[in-house]
Design an enzyme around this catalytic site. Sequence first.
Site, PDB file in Angstrom:
ATOM      1  CG  ASP A   8     -38.166  -4.783  -6.566  1.00 12.34           C
ATOM      2  OD1 ASP A   8     -38.540  -5.947  -6.763  1.00 12.34           O
ATOM      3  OD2 ASP A   8     -38.329  -4.179  -5.506  1.00 12.34           O
ATOM      4  CD  GLU A  39     -40.070  -1.067  -4.002  1.00 11.36           C
ATOM      5  OE1 GLU A  39     -40.857  -0.561  -3.207  1.00 11.36           O
ATOM      6  OE2 GLU A  39     -39.044  -1.662  -3.639  1.00 11.36           O
ATOM      7  CG  ASN A  40     -36.872   0.063  -6.062  1.00 10.62           C
ATOM      8  OD1 ASN A  40     -37.073  -1.135  -6.077  1.00 10.62           O
ATOM      9  ND2 ASN A  40     -36.947   0.783  -4.956  1.00 10.62           N
ATOM     10  CG  ASN A  68     -40.532  -0.722   0.601  1.00  7.55           C
ATOM     11  OD1 ASN A  68     -40.434  -1.442  -0.387  1.00  7.55           O
ATOM     12  ND2 ASN A  68     -39.481  -0.280   1.252  1.00  7.55           N
ATOM     13  CG  HIS A  69     -39.043   2.610  -2.019  1.00  7.56           C
ATOM     14  ND1 HIS A  69     -38.626   3.474  -1.043  1.00  7.56           N
ATOM     15  CD2 HIS A  69     -38.220   1.539  -1.938  1.00  7.56           C
ATOM     16  CE1 HIS A  69     -37.576   2.960  -0.409  1.00  7.56           C
ATOM     17  NE2 HIS A  69     -37.321   1.787  -0.925  1.00  7.56           N
ATOM     18  CG  HIS A 151     -42.478  -5.101  -2.347  1.00  4.57           C
ATOM     19  ND1 HIS A 151     -41.677  -5.174  -3.451  1.00  4.57           N
ATOM     20  CD2 HIS A 151     -41.924  -4.153  -1.555  1.00  4.57           C
ATOM     21  CE1 HIS A 151     -40.693  -4.293  -3.350  1.00  4.57           C
ATOM     22  NE2 HIS A 151     -40.817  -3.669  -2.186  1.00  4.57           N
ATOM     23  CG  HIS A 176     -38.427  -5.460  -0.160  1.00  8.58           C
ATOM     24  ND1 HIS A 176     -38.400  -4.082  -0.262  1.00  8.58           N
ATOM     25  CD2 HIS A 176     -37.876  -5.740   1.048  1.00  8.58           C
ATOM     26  CE1 HIS A 176     -37.880  -3.565   0.842  1.00  8.58           C
ATOM     27  NE2 HIS A 176     -37.543  -4.537   1.638  1.00  8.58           N
ATOM     28  CG  HIS A 178     -33.664  -4.772  -5.070  1.00  9.98           C
ATOM     29  ND1 HIS A 178     -33.255  -3.500  -5.361  1.00  9.98           N
ATOM     30  CD2 HIS A 178     -35.006  -4.664  -4.820  1.00  9.98           C
ATOM     31  CE1 HIS A 178     -34.278  -2.658  -5.262  1.00  9.98           C
ATOM     32  NE2 HIS A 178     -35.337  -3.349  -4.933  1.00  9.98           N
TER      33      HIS A 178
HETATM   34 FE   FE2 Z   1     -39.090  -2.550  -1.642  1.00  6.57          FE
HETATM   35 FE   FE2 Z   2     -37.301  -2.615  -4.446  1.00  8.66          FE
END
Ligand code: FE2
Ligand code: FE2
Lengths: 265, 265, 265, 265
Positions: A8, A39-40, A68-69, A151, A176, A178
């Site tokens: 991520d 995603e981040n 999820n983001h 994830h 996910h 991190h």
């Molecule tokens: Fe995530």
């Molecule tokens: Fe993430």
Amino acid sequence: MRILFLGDIVGHPGKQAVEAWMPKLIKRYRPDITIANAENVAPNGRGITERLAEALFDAEVDLLTMGNHTFDQRDSLSFIGSDRRVVRPANFPPGAPGQGYTLCKVGQEQIAVVNLLGRALMGDYDDPFREADRILAEVGTQTSHIFVDMHAETTSEKAAMAYHLAGRVSAVVGTHTHVQTADERILPGGTAFLTDVGMCGPYDSIIGMTKEGVLHKFRTQLPTRFEVAQGEGQLHGVVIDTNERGRAVSIERISITPDRPFDSW
Amino acid sequence: MRILFLGDIVGHPGKQAVEAWMPKLIKRYRPDITIANAENVAPNGRGITERLAEALFDAEVDLLTMGNHTFDQRDSLSFIGSDRRVVRPANFPPGAPGQGYTLCKVGQEQIAVVNLLGRALMGDYDDPFREADRILAEVGTQTSHIFVDMHAETTSEKAAMAYHLAGRVSAVVGTHTHVQTADERILPGGTAFLTDVGMCGPYDSIIGMTKEGVLHKFRTQLPTRFEVAQGEGQLHGVVIDTNERGRAVSIERISITPDRPFDSW
Amino acid sequence: MRILFLGDIVGHPGKQAVEAWMPKLIKRYRPDITIANAENVAPNGRGITERLAEALFDAEVDLLTMGNHTFDQRDSLSFIGSDRRVVRPANFPPGAPGQGYTLCKVGQEQIAVVNLLGRALMGDYDDPFREADRILAEVGTQTSHIFVDMHAETTSEKAAMAYHLAGRVSAVVGTHTHVQTADERILPGGTAFLTDVGMCGPYDSIIGMTKEGVLHKFRTQLPTRFEVAQGEGQLHGVVIDTNERGRAVSIERISITPDRPFDSW
Amino acid sequence: MRILFLGDIVGHPGKQAVEAWMPKLIKRYRPDITIANAENVAPNGRGITERLAEALFDAEVDLLTMGNHTFDQRDSLSFIGSDRRVVRPANFPPGAPGQGYTLCKVGQEQIAVVNLLGRALMGDYDDPFREADRILAEVGTQTSHIFVDMHAETTSEKAAMAYHLAGRVSAVVGTHTHVQTADERILPGGTAFLTDVGMCGPYDSIIGMTKEGVLHKFRTQLPTRFEVAQGEGQLHGVVIDTNERGRAVSIERISITPDRPFDSW
Ligand SMILES: [Fe+2]
Ligand SMILES: [Fe+2]
Ligand SMILES: [Fe+2]
Ligand SMILES: [Fe+2]
Ligand SMILES: [Fe+2]
Ligand SMILES: [Fe+2]
Ligand SMILES: [Fe+2]
Ligand SMILES: [Fe+2]
């Protein structure tokens, strides 16, 4: 085939870390394909924009996976639906913009890159286990090189997916949390597995966010606006080698931090 | 002071792994004190019994920490309340049997060993951050060697606790996910941190349980009786050195698996 | 003493419903004190502002209770800390702005109004059961008229609080689900109980929000901005009578909707 | 067509309440079909056995619906798969024993009875919204009388399902919280809706379980064996009338408790 995957990417410091180290990583590892979870990467750590995706492609990332983001930035709904280099979790309900896997040419070969979301302690998505089976039925006729970014929050769901797919895909790596885990292995059948790859982002932080913000939330339970931390970056990834039958023959973790700089490796 | 800590011991294979490798670990590392998380040592992977605690003490484990499964075995309520070598999470509501930290003599020094439970995605316990402050106010006058086992699900809550206590304790190490993370570091102020130590238990398993059981649950959502897996063991731990002021000067992960046997280290 | 309590006021339609019906309710029921849960009165359904609180006081609401959305509006942190007519959940960590209960003069008597948050399936707050005990120890010497708004998700935690306090307080009523339950009763010891009072807000809605928004979220799992619905309002409340010893002698539900207009009662 | 539906039957007291009051209910309401949610009828409040299902059929319950506890009793896996009068949640993964809806002859008509599980704050099941659509596509050609038991935790998911199906089914009624709500209405299109029907079980209890057990759990957070409470029973249900086109024309709640005995209605 050699696959380089980065975890991520969090905010501007994450993007900078990728831009700074990718040339060196490519020089050292000579991957056939580079993939990163993005995603981040938005400035607030939630989602992605088209401009940031382009910047990552410019930095020699071939494909992006999400989580999820995925859709947290407004404008991402349309661009994610139209760029074949971005893979969003396959187990969103049908009708979500974008694609749950992509097929990508790598020399004479092809690789399928799949993105899945866990549900345990996460959210109400479609069943990732059956979705994985469905995708394999589609792509299995086209390639045996299949890379899965799972994830998910819990170690058990990520390991369950790895065993569910063991012998059928090249690799299952988690994202996910991190934080990189130290359990890389090759499962029977030739599937590389790592519970979590970890992130690319600011080092002096809690999962990429300012320590002050996260501590404020845990200590006060008051509404808190989390912000991406600043300062020196870290980068986490994994390098996987597959044979001509798409089975993994090695998996190696990459962890670059101010305490373990690139040149000390 | 050198502290050897082992992560969640799971079932009979976990106990066997500790019994088999502890003599070698002691010989190699010469720790001043040995601690292990024993919340999963019961045959079904849930909780502990007095007999199993005694077996671990016989295997040269000096102190035991626990977690969310602390009281899952009926008979544990009374024995945990009476044995000063067992530390259960401090942030159970007042009145719970047992103690949330213990002071233990180590040569001329003392060490305080603290056990805390996270709440995020876990359960409705007391605030672990204020409980940690309360304990530090009590033990801080007696010793500066303080070891914290933060038993929690999310990486963010474990890191938040580490930063909350940075400069005030010797070490904060996480347990509960059963997978070792690769992010060991020493935070400013001399506090060693590792998000998760990982477990001691069967290798061919999902977090210590049979793959078949865990996969059955994820695939069918039917009630499933999870069972501890059998077969070859793995052991995960961490070795932390502190100076005379109780600050950490080094942290080193230990990971013994069939793929990385002890003698290959 | 006669207490009139109204459930979660949602957005502008909720405020309008209170303004429109409160005079009629006062005329019909002649309450000695009026209380309302105002955690959703902000235009977006999250939190409260000082201006809106003043408008509710102008509409003859004597005291306001809150819930998990207490501090969602930026400016509410300061005003909630300074207005004795606003009660926020008592089991926020110490240091949160505002007060967990208030004592209010009612004729020759006093009433203590308490606000608590549940934790089950909700959030990581302090133990509401011990917090309730602590408050009772403080106010019990001053009055036996004690009204508790237990803002919680699950029916079991709300009933548990009611039984925990049965015989010690005048009433425990639940809020948060926005749907009135039909289980009003007086528990042994003279404590009135209703699992959920229901809301004051738009009728053609899902818990006050537009049906389209809520359905979009459930069907797509995509990020969705929920908006307070418009249109005709509904109002839900409860009237409780206590004797001179502060024990409840009656509890009656109020439910005004377009299908059950005020005048048809 | 007149449909009588009873909410979650809890343990022996719940079964006794149904056996005692069903003859009177049938005499008063003369339903064309009787349905009950039986997910808690086992002695420990979890699941069902074949013998108990037979006892309920003997007590003039025509069809049974279930919920998250469907398969908690070992022997239920086989019997639920073979008895057409038992409907388990349709959105279990494919391969689960039993059926997610059943078609039942009622005079010259047919009725389809559907059971669905919510996911919000509950569990990782298949999407109940798409599953409902799928079932309607199947049964819609055979009957327009369709009754849906939506077994879910949150008020929002139950209301969302009601609006999702409004105009397409005869009724959506919620179960699972064990507390009857007071919001019965007929949605545009002729779909009767009630957020939760409430339970049939012991009155002096918390959601059917002993107050002592539930309070012990909330106060101590220690492992607690919940037991079905004893003593006088209560019964909650709903009566729905449909026209020849399967649209609801009326919905009436039934609530029998020691405080509101049958004969006082
Ligand atoms: Fe995530
Ligand atoms: Fe993430
Ligand atoms: Fe644990
Ligand atoms: Fe554990
Ligand atoms: Fe709320
Ligand atoms: Fe609310
Ligand atoms: Fe249920
Ligand atoms: Fe139930």
